[in-house]
Design a protein around this motif. Structure first.
Motif, short mmCIF file in Angstrom:
data_model
loop_
_atom_site.label_atom_id
_atom_site.label_comp_id
_atom_site.label_asym_id
_atom_site.label_seq_id
_atom_site.Cartn_x
_atom_site.Cartn_y
_atom_site.Cartn_z
N ARG A 104 0.82 -1.22 0.00
CA ARG A 104 0.00 0.00 0.00
C ARG A 104 0.85 1.27 0.00
NH1 ARG A 104 -4.10 -2.75 4.37
NH2 ARG A 104 -5.25 -3.98 2.84
N ARG A 135 2.13 1.92 -3.38
CA ARG A 135 1.06 2.39 -4.25
C ARG A 135 0.77 3.88 -4.01
NH1 ARG A 135 -1.23 3.07 -8.89
NH2 ARG A 135 -3.45 3.54 -8.74
N GLU A 187 3.48 5.85 -5.65
CA GLU A 187 3.31 5.77 -7.10
C GLU A 187 2.24 6.74 -7.59
OE1 GLU A 187 2.68 2.11 -10.25
OE2 GLU A 187 1.45 2.09 -8.47
#
Ligand SMILES: Nc1ncnc2c1ncn2[C@@H]1O[C@H](COP(=O)(O)OP(=O)(O)OP(=O)(O)O)[C@@H](O)[C@H]1O
Ligand SMILES: [Mg+2]
Length: 264
Positions: A128, A131, A134
């Protein structure tokens, strides 16, 4: 294929009595409405203030219950009869961005926590933290900004955070209710570009409420025009804007300020 199908969708609000002796009034915010949204399309919803745009999108997303009618998303009923499990599934399928990038961010959470929250809330598998970083970079923010709080950002950066949060769980449907209108012109152009980019890369179905016809022209292949709680015109954006059928659409287009070309 239709990703969203609304049939006879209607929403009445009971407006409270103005005085002890006045009468409560029922206001129909949305007249019975049919709407199909094709998977992968980009739909702009325009219309004057109070025409029912937000009411319609809230109903489509199961955020509000219709007085009458049905909504199906990907073949599943999401209106009054929807189970908690279906609503959870719908949250995973959708991302939401609203107008005010300040009101929609919790001031006590860092940007990273705000952006990552849906991953935890929706129990999305995977790394997570990675992510979150990102998606921050995808919306043009630096990784170290993850540890800062909303008040440390500009309005445009806050709207990027709101957008990152809306897409972090890779929704198939992104809904923006006036996501650009609180931003100044340059920031608006940047976020608009981001949305165009997202549409290209992420295979998103986009539903965008906007007062700004320029935004709809840039981003939406289909346009829906609302007035007084009803859809008065719909069709391919290019043809509706080139050759509006309804007086109201003409008036809306005529009200767009034309920016004069700079002197040569
Ligand atoms: N919770 C509510 N209670 C009572 N009336 C409501 C409620 N929400 C919306 N309405 C009414 O329903 C109508 C449609 O409202 P809605 O918010 O959908 O319009 P809108 O097109 O999104 O307008 P705007 O562009 O100002 O956001 C309005 O007349 C509004 O006053
Ligand atoms: Mg609204």
């Amino acid at each position: 294929m239709n990703l969203i199908e609304a049939r006879g969708l209607q929403r009445d609000f009971v407006v409270p009595r103005p005085t002890t002796f006045g009468r409560a009034r029922v206001q129909t915010a949305l007249e019975p409405t049919d709407l199909d949204i094709v998977a992968g399309s980009s739909v702009g919803i325009i219309g004057e203030s109070g025409s029912g745009k937000s009411t319609l999108v809230r109903l489509l997303l199961g955020l509000d219950r219709p007085t009458a009618g049905t909504v199906a998303v990907d073949g599943r009923t999401v209106d009054a009869g929807a189970s908690a499990r279906t609503l959870h599934w719908l949250r995973r399928l959708t991302g939401l961005v609203f107008q005010d990038p300040y009101a929609s961010l919790d001031p006590r959470m860092t940007a990273g926590q705000i952006v990552g929250e849906p991953l935890w809330a929706l129990d999305v598998a995977g790394d997570r933290r990675a992510r979150v970083l990102e998606v921050l970079s995808q919306v043009g923010l630096e990784p170290e900004m993850a540890d800062r709080y909303p008040h440390e950002f500009s309005g445009g950066q806050r709207q990027r955070i709101a957008l990152a949060r809306a897409i972090v769980h890779r929704p198939r449907i992104l809904v923006g209710d006036e996501p650009l209108s609180a931003l100044d012109v340059t920031v608006r152009a940047q976020i608009l570009e981001l949305l165009v980019e997202l549409r290209r890369t992420a295979d998103l179905t986009l539903i965008l409420v906007s007062h700004d016809i320029g935004v709809v022209q840039n981003l939406c292949d289909t346009v829906v025009v609302m007035k007084d709680g009803a859809i008065v015109e719909r069709g391919a954006t290019a043809s509706v804007l080139r050759d509006p059928r309804h007086d109201y659409t003409r008036a809306l287009l005529a009200a767009v300020p034309v920016i004069p070309a700079p002197p040569a």
